[in-house]
Write a protein that holds these residues in place. Structure first.
Motif, PDB file in Angstrom:
ATOM      1  N   ALA A   1      18.264  43.514  -0.269  1.00  0.00           N
ATOM      2  CA  ALA A   1      18.804  44.264   0.908  1.00  0.00           C
ATOM      3  C   ALA A   1      18.282  45.618   1.225  1.00  0.00           C
ATOM      4  N   ARG A   2      17.637  46.379   0.578  1.00  0.00           N
ATOM      5  CA  ARG A   2      17.022  47.545   0.939  1.00  0.00           C
ATOM      6  C   ARG A   2      15.808  47.030   2.009  1.00  0.00           C
ATOM      7  N   ILE A   3      15.038  45.963   1.448  1.00  0.00           N
ATOM      8  CA  ILE A   3      13.954  45.599   2.458  1.00  0.00           C
ATOM      9  C   ILE A   3      14.581  45.318   3.970  1.00  0.00           C
ATOM     10  N   ARG A   4      15.579  44.457   3.775  1.00  0.00           N
ATOM     11  CA  ARG A   4      16.595  44.020   5.137  1.00  0.00           C
ATOM     12  C   ARG A   4      16.770  45.367   5.998  1.00  0.00           C
ATOM     13  N   ALA A   5      17.297  46.229   5.449  1.00  0.00           N
ATOM     14  CA  ALA A   5      17.788  47.594   6.051  1.00  0.00           C
ATOM     15  C   ALA A   5      16.646  48.370   6.439  1.00  0.00           C
ATOM     16  N   LEU A   6      15.603  48.329   5.777  1.00  0.00           N
ATOM     17  CA  LEU A   6      14.235  49.116   6.178  1.00  0.00           C
ATOM     18  C   LEU A   6      13.483  48.205   7.489  1.00  0.00           C
ATOM     19  N   LEU A   7      13.679  47.176   7.428  1.00  0.00           N
ATOM     20  CA  LEU A   7      13.079  46.216   8.539  1.00  0.00           C
ATOM     21  C   LEU A   7      14.076  46.236   9.826  1.00  0.00           C
ATOM     22  N   ARG A   8      15.310  46.444   9.544  1.00  0.00           N
ATOM     23  CA  ARG A   8      16.180  46.817  10.818  1.00  0.00           C
ATOM     24  C   ARG A   8      15.839  48.063  11.331  1.00  0.00           C
ATOM     25  N   ARG A   9      15.733  49.077  10.408  1.00  0.00           N
ATOM     26  CA  ARG A   9      15.250  50.436  10.979  1.00  0.00           C
ATOM     27  C   ARG A   9      13.982  50.446  11.751  1.00  0.00           C
TER      28      ARG A   9
ATOM     29  N   ALA B   1      19.722  53.734  23.049  1.00  0.00           N
ATOM     30  CA  ALA B   1      20.296  52.646  22.100  1.00  0.00           C
ATOM     31  C   ALA B   1      21.802  53.480  21.670  1.00  0.00           C
ATOM     32  N   THR B   2      22.650  52.379  21.422  1.00  0.00           N
ATOM     33  CA  THR B   2      23.925  52.656  21.122  1.00  0.00           C
ATOM     34  C   THR B   2      24.324  52.080  19.627  1.00  0.00           C
ATOM     35  N   VAL B   3      24.326  52.876  18.568  1.00  0.00           N
ATOM     36  CA  VAL B   3      24.479  52.245  17.443  1.00  0.00           C
ATOM     37  C   VAL B   3      26.038  52.453  16.958  1.00  0.00           C
ATOM     38  N   SER B   4      26.338  51.729  15.812  1.00  0.00           N
ATOM     39  CA  SER B   4      27.708  51.583  15.492  1.00  0.00           C
ATOM     40  C   SER B   4      27.610  51.413  13.863  1.00  0.00           C
ATOM     41  N   PHE B   5      28.613  52.067  13.239  1.00  0.00           N
ATOM     42  CA  PHE B   5      28.990  51.801  11.758  1.00  0.00           C
ATOM     43  C   PHE B   5      30.565  51.753  11.477  1.00  0.00           C
ATOM     44  N   GLY B   6      31.075  50.801  10.894  1.00  0.00           N
ATOM     45  CA  GLY B   6      32.541  50.930  10.736  1.00  0.00           C
ATOM     46  C   GLY B   6      33.175  50.986  12.111  1.00  0.00           C
ATOM     47  N   SER B   7      34.208  51.886  12.274  1.00  0.00           N
ATOM     48  CA  SER B   7      34.826  51.976  13.654  1.00  0.00           C
ATOM     49  C   SER B   7      34.118  53.032  14.609  1.00  0.00           C
TER      50      SER B   7
ATOM     51  N   HIS C   1      17.384  57.295  10.603  1.00  0.00           N
ATOM     52  CA  HIS C   1      16.837  56.801   9.378  1.00  0.00           C
ATOM     53  C   HIS C   1      18.014  55.945   8.552  1.00  0.00           C
ATOM     54  N   ALA C   2      18.804  55.174   9.545  1.00  0.00           N
ATOM     55  CA  ALA C   2      19.818  54.397   8.881  1.00  0.00           C
ATOM     56  C   ALA C   2      19.331  53.324   7.954  1.00  0.00           C
TER      57      ALA C   2
ATOM     58  N   VAL D   1      19.537  63.534  -5.079  1.00  0.00           N
ATOM     59  CA  VAL D   1      18.158  63.245  -4.163  1.00  0.00           C
ATOM     60  C   VAL D   1      18.464  63.611  -2.771  1.00  0.00           C
ATOM     61  N   GLY D   2      19.723  62.944  -2.108  1.00  0.00           N
ATOM     62  CA  GLY D   2      20.085  63.012  -0.964  1.00  0.00           C
ATOM     63  C   GLY D   2      21.239  62.352  -0.303  1.00  0.00           C
ATOM     64  N   TYR D   3      21.066  61.807   0.924  1.00  0.00           N
ATOM     65  CA  TYR D   3      22.191  60.852   1.607  1.00  0.00           C
ATOM     66  C   TYR D   3      21.722  59.853   2.325  1.00  0.00           C
ATOM     67  N   ARG D   4      22.603  58.650   2.338  1.00  0.00           N
ATOM     68  CA  ARG D   4      21.980  57.601   3.040  1.00  0.00           C
ATOM     69  C   ARG D   4      23.020  57.167   4.040  1.00  0.00           C
ATOM     70  N   LEU D   5      22.899  56.907   5.389  1.00  0.00           N
ATOM     71  CA  LEU D   5      23.728  56.163   6.195  1.00  0.00           C
ATOM     72  C   LEU D   5      23.828  54.648   6.037  1.00  0.00           C
ATOM     73  N   VAL D   6      24.867  53.847   5.598  1.00  0.00           N
ATOM     74  CA  VAL D   6      24.627  52.498   5.466  1.00  0.00           C
ATOM     75  C   VAL D   6      25.733  51.788   6.237  1.00  0.00           C
ATOM     76  N   GLY D   7      25.712  50.486   6.588  1.00  0.00           N
ATOM     77  CA  GLY D   7      26.494  49.772   7.481  1.00  0.00           C
ATOM     78  C   GLY D   7      26.093  49.901   8.979  1.00  0.00           C
ATOM     79  N   VAL D   8      25.033  50.313   9.274  1.00  0.00           N
ATOM     80  CA  VAL D   8      24.755  50.449  10.883  1.00  0.00           C
ATOM     81  C   VAL D   8      24.496  49.044  11.283  1.00  0.00           C
ATOM     82  N   ARG D   9      24.840  48.931  12.459  1.00  0.00           N
ATOM     83  CA  ARG D   9      24.735  47.541  13.088  1.00  0.00           C
ATOM     84  C   ARG D   9      24.276  47.699  14.756  1.00  0.00           C
TER      85      ARG D   9
END
Length: 232
Positions: free
Chosen positions: A114-122, A132-138, A171-172, A224-232
């Motif tokens: 899952a983390r590999i997929r997220a990095l490749l999307r990024r 670019a317009t990005v979305s996460f949730g609503s 850095h989603a 450590v820090g923060y992460r933004l997840v669910g970006v599409r």
């Protein structure tokens, strides 16, 4: 993962973990090139030009941190650390050296994938134009109009809140350390003022999360820090 042309360099000296990761990623249609020393990993990355590198920190010849630093001198390839080192300071050191993500052993191969997929999307988003317009949730973020909407209603952010959100968006899917966020949003002179970050992260969650106390998208990586997840 359906792309059969994704190439991963795996730098790992434990033969059991190496075989486990290689077989798991190959089942996801990835090509895995595995080596067991840091110097071999650097050379393999230079010759194969992979889409992603996985590196263990405890290598027999040089420390994994040195591998990361040397790769970052000439490459922006996504790097995932897979290590038995669990202290927060060690995670922060790896991320500050240039790693994009950190997974501790023992680990779930499903989480690694899952983390590999997220990095490749990024990585793919990095070549998208600034429009670019990005979305996460609503939430929808328009990077050109510098606007943020929730369910098509404008969300009013302060300039600092917006800069913080954009840093997370760019850095989603990846961990951003407190130090990295402070430098990017506030500048080098505020790199140690972690309380600024906590305050403004709370503001962002209050404005963007359905339940700020249990955020779905702006998640904390403890110590450590923060992460933004669910970006599409």
């Amino acid at each position: 993962m359906s792309d059969p042309f994704v190439t991963v360099v795996l730098i790992e000296d434990d033969p059991h973990i190496c075989r486990y990761v290689r077989m798991s990623l190959q089942e996801e249609a990835m090509r895995v090139l595995d080596v067991n020393t840091g110097q071999e990993g650097i050379a393999m990355t230079a010759s194969a030009r992979p889409d992603l590198v996985i590196v263990n920190l405890g290598l027999p010849d040089i420390d994994g941190l040195d591998v990361i630093r040397q790769l970052r001198e000439w490459s922006d390839v996504p790097i995932v650390v897979l290590s038995g080192r669990t202290r927060d300071e060690e995670k922060v050191a790896a991320l500050n050296a240039g790693a994009d993500d950190y997974l501790t052993k023992p680990f779930s191969v499903a989480e690694l994938e899952a983390r590999i997929r997220a990095l490749l999307r990024r990585q793919n988003r990095c070549v998208i134009a600034e429009s670019a317009t990005v979305s996460f949730g609503s939430i929808t973020v328009d990077l050109v109009a510098r606007s943020v909407q929730c369910d098509r209603e404008i969300v009013h952010l302060t300039p600092l809140e917006y800069r913080l959100l954009v840093a997370l968006v760019r850095h989603a899917g990846c961990v951003m350390t407190h130090h990295q966020l402070l430098q990017e949003v506030w500048g080098p002179s505020h790199a140690e003022n972690a309380h600024y970050l906590r305050i403004y992260m709370g503001h962002l969650r209050h404005k963007l999360e359905r339940n700020p106390a249990q955020p779905e998208h702006i998640v904390t990586e403890t110590g450590v820090g923060y992460r933004l997840v669910g970006v599409r």
